[in-house]
Enzyme design. Structure first.
Site, PDB file in Angstrom:
ATOM      1  N   GLY A  21       0.002   8.190   9.639  1.00  0.00           N
ATOM      2  CA  GLY A  21      -0.028   6.831  10.163  1.00  0.00           C
ATOM      3  C   GLY A  21      -0.079   6.874  11.694  1.00  0.00           C
ATOM      4  O   GLY A  21       0.018   7.942  12.306  1.00  0.00           O
ATOM      5  N   GLY A  22      -0.277   5.718  12.283  1.00  0.00           N
ATOM      6  CA  GLY A  22      -0.191   5.596  13.736  1.00  0.00           C
ATOM      7  C   GLY A  22      -1.373   6.155  14.519  1.00  0.00           C
ATOM      8  O   GLY A  22      -1.272   6.369  15.731  1.00  0.00           O
ATOM      9  N   ASP A  59      -8.418   0.930   6.077  1.00  0.00           N
ATOM     10  CA  ASP A  59      -7.124   1.611   6.160  1.00  0.00           C
ATOM     11  C   ASP A  59      -7.075   2.552   7.361  1.00  0.00           C
ATOM     12  O   ASP A  59      -7.797   3.539   7.402  1.00  0.00           O
ATOM     13  CB  ASP A  59      -6.909   2.393   4.851  1.00  0.00           C
ATOM     14  N   GLY A  60      -6.176   2.225   8.295  1.00  0.00           N
ATOM     15  CA  GLY A  60      -5.932   3.121   9.438  1.00  0.00           C
ATOM     16  C   GLY A  60      -6.133   2.435  10.773  1.00  0.00           C
ATOM     17  O   GLY A  60      -7.229   1.976  11.085  1.00  0.00           O
ATOM     18  N   GLY A  61      -5.041   2.314  11.525  1.00  0.00           N
ATOM     19  CA  GLY A  61      -5.135   1.738  12.872  1.00  0.00           C
ATOM     20  C   GLY A  61      -5.508   0.268  12.890  1.00  0.00           C
ATOM     21  O   GLY A  61      -6.010  -0.241  13.889  1.00  0.00           O
ATOM     22  N   GLY A 119      -0.041  -0.230   8.556  1.00  0.00           N
ATOM     23  CA  GLY A 119       1.240   0.477   8.587  1.00  0.00           C
ATOM     24  C   GLY A 119       2.019   0.126   9.841  1.00  0.00           C
ATOM     25  O   GLY A 119       2.887  -0.753   9.830  1.00  0.00           O
ATOM     26  N   MET A 129     -11.674   4.407   5.087  1.00  0.00           N
ATOM     27  CA  MET A 129     -10.701   4.958   6.033  1.00  0.00           C
ATOM     28  C   MET A 129     -11.233   4.805   7.448  1.00  0.00           C
ATOM     29  O   MET A 129     -12.335   5.247   7.767  1.00  0.00           O
ATOM     30  CB  MET A 129     -10.456   6.445   5.745  1.00  0.00           C
ATOM     31  N   MET A 155      -4.236  10.400  -1.816  1.00  0.00           N
ATOM     32  CA  MET A 155      -4.896  11.364  -0.919  1.00  0.00           C
ATOM     33  C   MET A 155      -4.515  12.746  -1.417  1.00  0.00           C
ATOM     34  O   MET A 155      -3.750  13.484  -0.786  1.00  0.00           O
ATOM     35  CB  MET A 155      -4.439  11.127   0.524  1.00  0.00           C
ATOM     36  N   ASP A 166       0.944   5.293   0.109  1.00  0.00           N
ATOM     37  CA  ASP A 166       0.159   6.484   0.453  1.00  0.00           C
ATOM     38  C   ASP A 166       0.747   7.730  -0.184  1.00  0.00           C
ATOM     39  O   ASP A 166       1.869   8.129   0.121  1.00  0.00           O
ATOM     40  CB  ASP A 166       0.144   6.669   1.974  1.00  0.00           C
ATOM     41  N   HIS A 181       0.848  -1.192   0.000  1.00  0.00           N
ATOM     42  CA  HIS A 181       0.000   0.000   0.000  1.00  0.00           C
ATOM     43  C   HIS A 181       0.886   1.245   0.000  1.00  0.00           C
ATOM     44  O   HIS A 181       1.734   1.423   0.876  1.00  0.00           O
ATOM     45  CB  HIS A 181      -0.885  -0.057   1.247  1.00  0.00           C
TER      46      HIS A 181
HETATM   47  C1  DX5 Z   1      -3.374   7.269   6.477  1.00  0.00           C
HETATM   48  C2  DX5 Z   1      -2.928   6.266   5.448  1.00  0.00           C
HETATM   49  C3  DX5 Z   1      -2.745   4.893   5.972  1.00  0.00           C
HETATM   50  C4  DX5 Z   1      -1.698   4.761   7.039  1.00  0.00           C
HETATM   51  C5  DX5 Z   1      -2.031   3.567   7.871  1.00  0.00           C
HETATM   52  O1  DX5 Z   1      -3.735   8.459   5.868  1.00  0.00           O
HETATM   53  O2  DX5 Z   1      -3.840   6.205   4.376  1.00  0.00           O
HETATM   54  O3  DX5 Z   1      -2.484   3.970   4.912  1.00  0.00           O
HETATM   55  O4  DX5 Z   1      -0.407   4.591   6.534  1.00  0.00           O
HETATM   56  O5  DX5 Z   1      -1.090   3.505   8.902  1.00  0.00           O
HETATM   57  P1  DX5 Z   1      -1.449   2.869  10.304  1.00  0.00           P
HETATM   58  O6  DX5 Z   1      -1.676   1.413  10.059  1.00  0.00           O
HETATM   59  O7  DX5 Z   1      -0.224   3.140  11.124  1.00  0.00           O
HETATM   60  O8  DX5 Z   1      -2.665   3.547  10.815  1.00  0.00           O
HETATM   61 ZN    ZN Z   2      -3.596   4.554   2.853  1.00  0.00          ZN
END
Ligand code: DX5
Ligand code: ZN
Length: 211
Positions: free
Chosen positions: A141-142, A170-172, A192, A134, A65, A32, A30
């Site tokens: 991330g994070g 996607d996310g967390g 991530g 999302m 994005m 970003d 993936h």
């Molecule tokens: C956030 C991104 C995600 C992000 C996910 O805007 O689209 O892909 O990298 O990272 P984690 O898994 O750390 O939330």
């Molecule tokens: Zn993403």
């Protein structure tokens, strides 16, 4: 079994090729892409994607994005993306974005941010190959997983039950919430921090799959 798409955003950008080798057992990579307008952060452009392409056979799931993706779909397609996803909340015409992505032989995706209702996806379900829900506000991330995502996943899974569309979250995402997401109908876990944030990436990928 849920597929895993490690998000390169959480990796060490000083050695991307090495980082990618540690996630070879995943299903997708993936990527970003952030423009500092659609989201308050900047990441990578097509030249980075092009440099990464020879280093792995994993399909590239490129998550744009950005505002005005119509301007940038061509370079991201030509740099080796396999899936190209645009956001429903950006200003360009969605049908035009999908057609342009497909004109380069790539699979088109649509992403929705946490405050966007799932119904906006309905007019496009016959054209797209992946939906990205999302589960954090896009940009970083994070962040902590937003719990209302489960209901959205259930709703979208129902909408696409007779269609060949991947449903990615996607996310967390981590090994714990991946079980529940899978039960709700998600088919891809974008991860991530829960993959690149640990030393044993192969084990992290297996944990998210529930292996
Ligand atoms: C956030 C991104 C995600 C992000 C996910 O805007 O689209 O892909 O990298 O990272 P984690 O898994 O750390 O939330
Ligand atoms: Zn993403």
């Amino acid at each position: 079994m849920i597929k895993v798409a490690p998000s390169l955003l959480a990796s060490d950008f000083s050695c991307l090729a090495e980082e990618i080798r540690t996630v070879e057992t995943a299903d997708f990579l993936h990527l970003d892409v952030m423009d500092g307008h659609f989201v308050p952060n900047l990441t990578i452009g097509p030249c980075v994607v092009e440099c990464l392409r020879p280093h792995t056979d994993l399909p590239f799931d490129t998550h744009l994005m950005i505002d005005n993706p119509l301007k940038y779909i061509e370079p991201f397609a030509k740099s080796g993306s396999d899936y190209i996803t645009v956001h429903m909340e950006q200003p360009d015409d969605i049908k035009q974005c999908i057609s342009l992505i497909q004109s380069f032989g790539k699979k088109a995706g649509l992403a929705i941010s946490p405050d966007t209702p799932i119904d906006v996806l309905k007019p496009y379900l016959n054209e797209i190959s992946i939906i990205t829900v999302m589960s954090v506000y896009p940009g970083f991330g994070g962040q902590k997983f937003i719990e209302t995502t489960y209901d959205k996943v259930v709703g979208i899974a129902k909408m696409i039950q007779d269609k060949d569309i991947l449903l990615s979250v996607d996310g967390g995402v981590n090994a714990e919430n991946a079980r529940k997401l899978e039960a709700c109908g998600a088919s891809v876990a974008v991860a991530g921090s829960s993959v690149f944030g640990v030393n044993n990436r192969a084990a992290a990928i297996m944990d998210i799959r529930g292996e």
